[in-house]
Design a protein around this motif. Structure first.
Motif, short mmCIF file in Angstrom:
data_model
loop_
_atom_site.label_atom_id
_atom_site.label_comp_id
_atom_site.label_asym_id
_atom_site.label_seq_id
_atom_site.Cartn_x
_atom_site.Cartn_y
_atom_site.Cartn_z
N TYR A 1 26.67 42.81 46.97
CA TYR A 1 26.78 43.13 45.56
C TYR A 1 28.11 42.61 45.02
N TYR A 2 28.07 42.23 43.76
CA TYR A 2 29.27 41.69 43.12
C TYR A 2 30.38 42.73 43.08
N GLN A 3 31.58 42.30 43.39
CA GLN A 3 32.79 43.12 43.26
C GLN A 3 33.68 42.46 42.22
N ILE A 4 34.32 43.25 41.40
CA ILE A 4 35.10 42.69 40.31
C ILE A 4 36.19 41.75 40.84
N SER A 5 36.25 40.57 40.27
CA SER A 5 37.17 39.53 40.73
C SER A 5 37.93 38.96 39.56
N ILE A 6 39.21 38.67 39.78
CA ILE A 6 40.09 38.17 38.73
C ILE A 6 40.56 36.77 39.10
N PRO A 7 40.33 35.78 38.23
CA PRO A 7 40.79 34.42 38.54
C PRO A 7 42.28 34.25 38.24
N TYR A 8 42.96 33.54 39.11
CA TYR A 8 44.36 33.19 38.91
C TYR A 8 44.53 31.69 39.17
N VAL A 9 45.57 31.13 38.56
CA VAL A 9 45.92 29.74 38.80
C VAL A 9 47.39 29.69 39.20
N ALA A 10 47.66 29.07 40.34
CA ALA A 10 49.03 28.83 40.80
C ALA A 10 49.36 27.36 40.52
#
Length: 204
Positions: free
Chosen positions: A165-174
């Motif tokens: 099941y999908y788990q909340i994910s946050i995109p980041y850029v380095a």
């Protein structure tokens, strides 16, 4: 350098949580933080599987087009390395929790914590390394990225093989990760004599 950035994010989350878990009432939850590979999302038997905490996954690497050919570094003998390769690392930080309340609280805490480290200094990037990867003057920019919902869900389907099941994910850029070359620029031969032929200029 690429690995050091992902490990630095985990280090920040781990050390900050240890300092704040009593105040946040997270001590009973014992959150953990790990750098994940794609396989870790579908391997339910993995010893690295997180019950409560956050995972850091590098899912895309692209060249930074704002700095196409940064000049190479000068070596002690005066030669210059070939141009550096500037990269942007696209990362997703995924929250894991035993219940929705734990997961939602982790979302707010992770966002706030990483916002305080919008620039990762060399002292953080080199933690735990016998040989420093980043110079004292170097730093990496870490910002919240943009990812369309369809793209994120498609990525999740691929990672979990449609079984998680999908788990909340946050995109980041380095940004501003410069990969140095081990080769040096070929130096041209020195100019020995420079002359001016006036007759050739007049005849022309």
């Amino acid at each position: 350098a690429v690995g050091a950035v992902c490990e630095a994010i985990v280090h920040i989350l781990h050390t900050t949580m240890r300092a704040e878990e009593a105040e946040l009432n997270f001590a009973s939850i014992n959150p953990t933080f790990e750098v994940y590979s794609g396989q870790d999302f579908s391997d339910t038997e993995s010893s690295r599987r997180i019950t409560s905490g956050a995972s850091v996954l590098l899912y895309r690497v692209l060249p930074n087009l704002n700095h196409r050919t940064p000049a190479g570094r000068f070596l002690p003998d005066g030669r210059r390395q070939r141009s550096q390769l500037p990269l942007d690392l696209h990362i997703i930080v995924t929250m894991w929790g035993r219940d929705p309340n734990t997961q939602n609280r982790l979302v707010g805490w992770v966002l706030r914590t990483l916002e305080d480290y919008s620039a990762l200094p060399a002292s953080v990037l080199n933690v735990g390394r016998s040989t420093p990867v980043f110079g004292d003057e170097e730093s990496v920019e870490l910002t919240i990225g943009e990812m369309e919902g369809d793209e994120l869900l498609t990525l999740w389907d691929m990672l979990g093989h449609h079984e998680r099941y999908y788990q909340i994910s946050i995109p980041y850029v380095a940004r501003n990760i410069y990969i140095e070359s081990h080769r040096v620029e070929e130096a041209g031969t020195d100019v020995q004599i420079r002359t001016l032929d006036l007759r050739r200029m007049i005849n022309g």
